[in-house]
Structures are given as C-alpha cells and as structure tokens.
Design a protein around this motif. Sequence first.
Motif, PDB file in Angstrom:
ATOM      1  N   ILE A 266       0.550  -1.615   0.063  1.00 57.91           N
ATOM      2  CA  ILE A 266      -0.315   0.331   0.250  1.00 57.91           C
ATOM      3  C   ILE A 266       1.107   0.793   0.085  1.00 57.91           C
ATOM      4  N   LYS A 267       1.548   1.270   0.650  1.00 56.56           N
ATOM      5  CA  LYS A 267       2.696   2.416   0.459  1.00 56.56           C
ATOM      6  C   LYS A 267       3.533   2.681  -0.007  1.00 56.56           C
ATOM      7  N   VAL A 268       4.408   1.518  -1.189  1.00 55.37           N
ATOM      8  CA  VAL A 268       4.360   1.651  -2.505  1.00 55.37           C
ATOM      9  C   VAL A 268       3.356   2.357  -3.847  1.00 55.37           C
ATOM     10  N   THR A 269       2.553   2.059  -4.052  1.00 57.07           N
ATOM     11  CA  THR A 269       1.453   2.346  -4.431  1.00 57.07           C
ATOM     12  C   THR A 269       1.050   3.840  -3.817  1.00 57.07           C
ATOM     13  N   MET A 270       0.689   4.475  -3.105  1.00 53.48           N
ATOM     14  CA  MET A 270       0.210   5.618  -2.677  1.00 53.48           C
ATOM     15  C   MET A 270       1.506   7.399  -2.585  1.00 53.48           C
ATOM     16  N   ASN A 271       2.727   6.623  -1.897  1.00 57.40           N
ATOM     17  CA  ASN A 271       3.781   7.369  -2.011  1.00 57.40           C
ATOM     18  C   ASN A 271       4.444   7.522  -3.998  1.00 57.40           C
ATOM     19  N   GLU A 272       4.279   6.479  -4.441  1.00 58.38           N
ATOM     20  CA  GLU A 272       4.798   6.985  -5.845  1.00 58.38           C
ATOM     21  C   GLU A 272       2.960   7.570  -6.369  1.00 58.38           C
ATOM     22  N   TYR A 273       2.668   6.833  -6.934  1.00 57.76           N
ATOM     23  CA  TYR A 273       1.944   8.125  -7.992  1.00 57.76           C
ATOM     24  C   TYR A 273       1.372  10.319  -6.870  1.00 57.76           C
ATOM     25  N   ILE A 274       1.736  10.502  -5.433  1.00 59.04           N
ATOM     26  CA  ILE A 274       1.966  11.055  -4.907  1.00 59.04           C
ATOM     27  C   ILE A 274       3.299  12.097  -5.592  1.00 59.04           C
ATOM     28  N   GLU A 275       4.346  10.419  -5.807  1.00 62.39           N
ATOM     29  CA  GLU A 275       5.567  11.699  -6.669  1.00 62.39           C
ATOM     30  C   GLU A 275       5.651  11.589  -8.098  1.00 62.39           C
ATOM     31  N   ILE A 276       4.614  10.351  -8.388  1.00 69.55           N
ATOM     32  CA  ILE A 276       4.067  11.095  -9.887  1.00 69.55           C
ATOM     33  C   ILE A 276       2.831  12.362 -10.171  1.00 69.55           C
ATOM     34  N   SER A 277       2.567  12.947  -9.193  1.00 69.40           N
ATOM     35  CA  SER A 277       1.770  13.682  -8.917  1.00 69.40           C
ATOM     36  C   SER A 277       3.015  15.338  -9.266  1.00 69.40           C
ATOM     37  N   LYS A 278       3.927  15.190  -8.124  1.00 68.62           N
ATOM     38  CA  LYS A 278       4.018  16.786  -8.614  1.00 68.62           C
ATOM     39  C   LYS A 278       5.215  16.830 -10.221  1.00 68.62           C
ATOM     40  N   GLU A 279       5.142  15.976 -10.092  1.00 68.17           N
ATOM     41  CA  GLU A 279       5.921  16.033 -11.639  1.00 68.17           C
ATOM     42  C   GLU A 279       5.522  16.372 -13.064  1.00 68.17           C
TER      43      GLU A 279
END
Length: 315
Positions: A266-279
């Motif tokens: 779960i943490k991987v999914t949440m963190n990945e899409y939040i990071e992608i949104s920054k870019e």
Amino acid sequence: MLNRRHLRVKALQVLYSYQQSHVKEILPYEKALLQSVDQVYEMYNWLLSLLVEVADYSIIDAEERANKYLPSEEDLNASIKIQNNLFIVSLKQNIEYQAAVKKYKISWDFDPEVCKSIFITLKASEEYTSFLNLKEHTIQSDKDIIKYIFKKLILKSPGIEQIFEEKFINWPVDKDVLQALVAKTFKNFSSTVPTDNKLAQICPNWDEDRPYLIDLFKKVIVFEKEYQELIALKTKNWDSERIALMDTLLMRMAITELIHFSSIPIKVTMNEYIEISKEFSTPKSNSFINGILDKILVDLKASGKVQKVGRGLLE
C-alpha cells in the motif's frame, strides 16, 4: 532502466490520450503503450549510433584535411585513432546493436553536420589530445574518451536536443533513463572480447513488468465508472470540472493498484502516485491526491477490497 515508476508514467500518458480522445477502443492504445516502451530502446540505440558516427567522422575529417589545396604536415598525418577505439569496435560488432540499427533504420545521414560539429569540438579538446597521445590503449582508457563525448558534447548540444525532441515525443520524459542506459552500457563493456559485452536491458524484469503495465492500463479503463464514483464521494465539496484530469487519472490508477495488485505494498502505491503528481500535475496536486486517497483507502479496507498477499504489505 525503466522501473515501475517509469512504467506508471507511461501508462498515465497513454491513459490521458485515451481520455481526451473520442475513440474508445482499447487495443490501439495498448499498442501505443507498448510502443512507448520500445521507443526507449530505439532512442537508446540512436544515442549509441551517434557515438559510432562521431568516431567514424575522424576518417572523413582526415580525408578532407589531406585533400586541401596546400595541406600541412599535420593535415597529411591527421589521426583516425578514435575510429579504432576499443569501445567503438566492440559496439560495432555487438549483435544486439546491429539488429537495432537495422530494425529502426538508424542513420544520421539526414543531418551530417551533427557528427561534424561534435567531432570538430572534440578535436579541439584537451581530452582528445590526451587520448591521441596514449601509448597503450585499454578498454577503460578508450571508454573514457567516449564517455567525454557523450556527457560533455552530445548531452550538452542544443542541436542534438532539438533533433531528439522532434523525432521522439517522449524524449524529455525519458532522457534521464536514456542517460542511465548509456552509463550502464559503459559499465557492461569491460572486456576486450566483443561477444562478452552486452547492451543494457531496458526492463530487466519485463516478463513481470509487461503484464503489470497492460493490466494496470486496462483495469483503469474497465473500472472507470466505479472508481470515479469513489473519488466523487470524497470530493463533494469540490467542483468536479476544476479537478485536473491528471489528478483524476492518478487517483484512479492508485485505486486500481490498491485493489487489483495484491503483491504491491500500500505504501508503495500511495507514495508512487503522489510523487508522480509532483512532476506531472499542478503544484497542489500531491497534497490533494494524498488527502483523497487516504479517505478512499479507509473505506476500501473497511469493505475488504484491499487484499494484499505477503508480510507487511497492508501498511
């Protein structure tokens, strides 16, 4: 090399195109998605071929200097040593590279001035003089001058940047990956036996990553209505028309991963899409997406829709 984040970004890009289009056939977009991965390999080989072309330009340069009306002694004895550079020789003999050049019809004949300008700049450099003055050549010493050409001349050339941007729409997004692939190639080419040297792998775990990529892409589309409703329930105070399409897609992708990909924490999914949104989205998107996904996750857990297999994957 392309990791899961890069693959998520590629899925996001194609999903965005799908969402903007009136044509809602999945297959053409699935093909486009796989082509976007293959295009990374194509760009990688275009970069390698440019290294070869620059080295080979030494022959053209030597011939032009020798054919001057009044050539100097230096002109008559222009060095073509870099054309026999051990890295370049090994690359030329690499079967994978040869196949890629043939497959993608790679040739820099459309703009011969590119290789000429790089070589002229190279020829005036201290690094090139040092290379020519080497008494003994090793694969390492020969790689050093090629690394210099790539890092200091090719990557810093506005003209080359423009060529790749015009030929490949994803060049700006994939540029960092391509640099890593070429760096990996330098590392891989450590033997004087050409057959021992291998090109970098675009996706080392492609047998697993390919079905992940396709499955993610398809499920985001198939469950669009259902997952859009989940988002709508948590954004009642927001004007739906003001929520960026990119944010909506990222949340739908995250929900899809949370529900359908049991081996991804779960943490991987949440963190990945939040990071992608920054870019790829607005400055405030990451906090918005984070807040909405947190609320949706609570509901998904309560309803038993998040089933993770493996120790520690639920948190």
